[in-house]
Design a protein around this motif. Structure first.
Motif, PDB file in Angstrom:
ATOM      1  N   CYS A 208       0.805  -1.232   0.000  1.00 50.18           N
ATOM      2  CA  CYS A 208       0.000   0.000   0.000  1.00 50.18           C
ATOM      3  C   CYS A 208       0.832   1.274   0.000  1.00 50.18           C
ATOM      4  O   CYS A 208       0.549   2.221  -0.744  1.00 50.18           O
ATOM      5  CB  CYS A 208      -0.968  -0.003   1.188  1.00 50.18           C
ATOM      6  N   HIS A 212      -0.486   3.090  -3.142  1.00 48.97           N
ATOM      7  CA  HIS A 212      -1.797   3.708  -2.914  1.00 48.97           C
ATOM      8  C   HIS A 212      -1.717   5.014  -2.116  1.00 48.97           C
ATOM      9  O   HIS A 212      -2.120   5.076  -0.953  1.00 48.97           O
ATOM     10  CB  HIS A 212      -2.715   2.725  -2.168  1.00 48.97           C
ATOM     11  N   LEU A 215      -5.330   6.142  -0.837  1.00 51.18           N
ATOM     12  CA  LEU A 215      -5.895   5.319   0.233  1.00 51.18           C
ATOM     13  C   LEU A 215      -5.144   5.511   1.543  1.00 51.18           C
ATOM     14  O   LEU A 215      -5.743   5.549   2.626  1.00 51.18           O
ATOM     15  CB  LEU A 215      -5.862   3.852  -0.184  1.00 51.18           C
ATOM     16  N   TRP A 356     -11.145   5.311  -4.178  1.00 49.97           N
ATOM     17  CA  TRP A 356     -11.174   3.924  -4.630  1.00 49.97           C
ATOM     18  C   TRP A 356     -11.109   3.796  -6.141  1.00 49.97           C
ATOM     19  O   TRP A 356     -10.684   2.755  -6.657  1.00 49.97           O
ATOM     20  CB  TRP A 356     -12.370   3.181  -4.041  1.00 49.97           C
ATOM     21  N   THR A 359      -7.457   3.768  -6.317  1.00 45.74           N
ATOM     22  CA  THR A 359      -6.934   2.532  -5.739  1.00 45.74           C
ATOM     23  C   THR A 359      -7.192   1.333  -6.646  1.00 45.74           C
ATOM     24  O   THR A 359      -6.311   0.482  -6.836  1.00 45.74           O
ATOM     25  CB  THR A 359      -7.553   2.305  -4.346  1.00 45.74           C
ATOM     26  N   GLU A 362      -4.762   1.491  -9.481  1.00 43.64           N
ATOM     27  CA  GLU A 362      -3.415   1.157  -9.001  1.00 43.64           C
ATOM     28  C   GLU A 362      -3.291  -0.347  -8.761  1.00 43.64           C
ATOM     29  O   GLU A 362      -2.265  -0.966  -9.109  1.00 43.64           O
ATOM     30  CB  GLU A 362      -3.122   1.944  -7.721  1.00 43.64           C
ATOM     31  N   ASP A 363      -4.338  -0.943  -8.188  1.00 45.41           N
ATOM     32  CA  ASP A 363      -4.333  -2.392  -7.977  1.00 45.41           C
ATOM     33  C   ASP A 363      -4.306  -3.141  -9.309  1.00 45.41           C
ATOM     34  O   ASP A 363      -3.659  -4.187  -9.434  1.00 45.41           O
ATOM     35  CB  ASP A 363      -5.555  -2.818  -7.164  1.00 45.41           C
TER      36      ASP A 363
END
Length: 414
Positions: A208, A212, A215, A356, A359, A362-363
């Motif tokens: 993270c 992120h 986040l 989100w 996020t 990015e994920d």
């Protein structure tokens, strides 16, 4: 000249060869046979999160999903009940609904207009001749249950027991008032990675801090803030938060399935912040359900193989994953707010979704790079961090346990 044939290891062999505490052998992340076995032994047999009931707000509202080879449709009937069916016309097999969601008074096949009621009963089939019995051609049903606004389906003829999960989801999620929520936004993306990589990535925050920035304004990447061993075993900050929630009759303490297929717990955000926003403040003026404070943190709930979720005081975010191929996974995200909240007055949509949305993308990039590396013949399984990646270990242990038992039972029966 003698030709030597090398037999490709079976999925059962690959699972058996897995080193505890390590990532999986390569073919379990990209092999066609492993993907087929995953579908047949997990996705076609387990309860799967289909979506929030708020996505079907009125009579005739429907959503669709593709589970491997099975197209499925869920719709809300005139009695208010949500039902699921195989999205296949009983005439010649046309898919009834191609869109991801919509509304209709009836389910009408676009091919020859066979018409079904919202409870699956065949109402109209033109020119089928004398002796045709419409009662024999209703839609094929799929097991479906609504748990406090979270709808699950199961494709198996006999689904696994859901009593314990149902009781805990109902108790923990009910204060969030999902039945009185509406969908503020939906996002659908395809990640070019195996479904297990998508879920693995979610089950740890080891990445993270480097991936992120949005986040991590509100959600701590300290494993002590997410790793817990029981209702009285967690960091002091979490235990204090649970005690506060207990006093307000807000279910929050860690609860889980014995095999860790699911778990729930409410955790505080960093520095008593209120929501997953860039400012840390609530994105929606109206709180969800009966949650008493803006800084009640996030109720986190995951369920293998298909979902992870966050329930905050001002909104909820529910996630569904569905496998498309050995190296493709669909991720659908719903943002839910109180049904009376008005966009532009009670919330700014961009502020609600930006953390989100960032996020998720990015994920996606992380998962796709992870998959690209695993596709290399040079890949070999590496060790997990027992502190940072405990959640990944839970996932992989659950997966290997299920696959070993079910594939072993198949081999024994042959």
């Amino acid at each position: 000249m003698t030709t030597t044939f090398v037999q490709t290891p079976s999925t059962a062999d690959l699972v058996a060869a897995r080193r505890p505490g390590h990532s999986l052998p390569r073919d379990l992340y990209c092999g066609q046979q492993a993907f087929k076995d995953d579908l047949e032994q997990i996705w076609y047999r387990e309860w799967l999160f289909a979506g929030p009931s708020a996505a079907m707000p009125k009579t005739g509202s429907y959503i669709t999903m593709q589970v491997g080879e099975y197209p499925v449709i869920l719709t809300r009937g005139s009695d208010g009940r949500i039902r699921a069916f195989h999205n296949v016309c009983r005439h010649r097999g046309q898919r009834l609904c191609a869109k991801a969601s919509g509304t209709g008074a009836k389910l009408v096949c676009p091919y020859h207009q066979w018409t079904y009621d919202l409870d699956g009963k065949l109402l109209y089939a033109r020119d089928m001749g004398e002796g045709f019995d419409p009662s024999k051609y209703g839609l094929k049903s799929v097991h479906c249950i609504d748990l406090a606004g979270m709808v699950f389906i199961c494709l198996a003829k006999v689904p696994p027991a859901i009593n314990e999960l149902a009781a805990n989801v109902t108790r923990y999620v009910l204060p969030s008032g999902l039945a009185d929520a509406k969908v503020a936004h939906v996002s659908r993306i395809v990640e070019k990675g195996n479904w297990k990589l998508v879920m693995e990535n979610n089950r740890e925050c080891y990445h993270c801090g480097g991936s992120h920035p949005s986040l991590c304004r509100t959600y701590s990447d300290d494993p002590l803030m997410t790793v817990m061993e029981g209702p009285n075993a967690a960091s002091p900050e979490i235990l204090d938060h649970w005690a506060r929630c207990d006093a307000a009759n807000l279910p929050s303490r860690f609860v889980n399935a014995p095999d860790m297929q699911w778990r729930m717990a409410r955790v505080p955000l960093m520095d008593n912040q209120e929501s997953f926003t860039m400012s840390g403040k609530a994105a929606v003026r109206q709180r969800m359900g009966t949650i008493p404070w803006n800084d009640a943190g996030s109720l986190m709930f995951y369920h293998f193989p298909s979902s992870w979720n966050h329930f905050l005081p001002d909104h909820a975010i529910v996630f569904r994953i569905l496998p498309i191929s050995p190296t493709e996974t669909e991720v659908t995200t719903h943002w839910l707010v109180h049904k009376d909240a008005v966009e532009g007055q009670d919330y700014d949509l961009q502020k609600l979704i930006e953390v989100w949305m960032n996020t998720n993308d990015e994920d996606r990039q992380v998962v796709e790079e992870n998959q690209a590396g695993i596709l290399s013949p040079a890949y070999e399984p590496g060790p997990y961090s027992p502190t940072q990646e405990a959640g990944v270990i839970h996932l992989i242990d659950w997966y290997c346990g299920v696959m070993s038992a079910r594939l072993g039972a198949l081999q024994a029966a042959e």
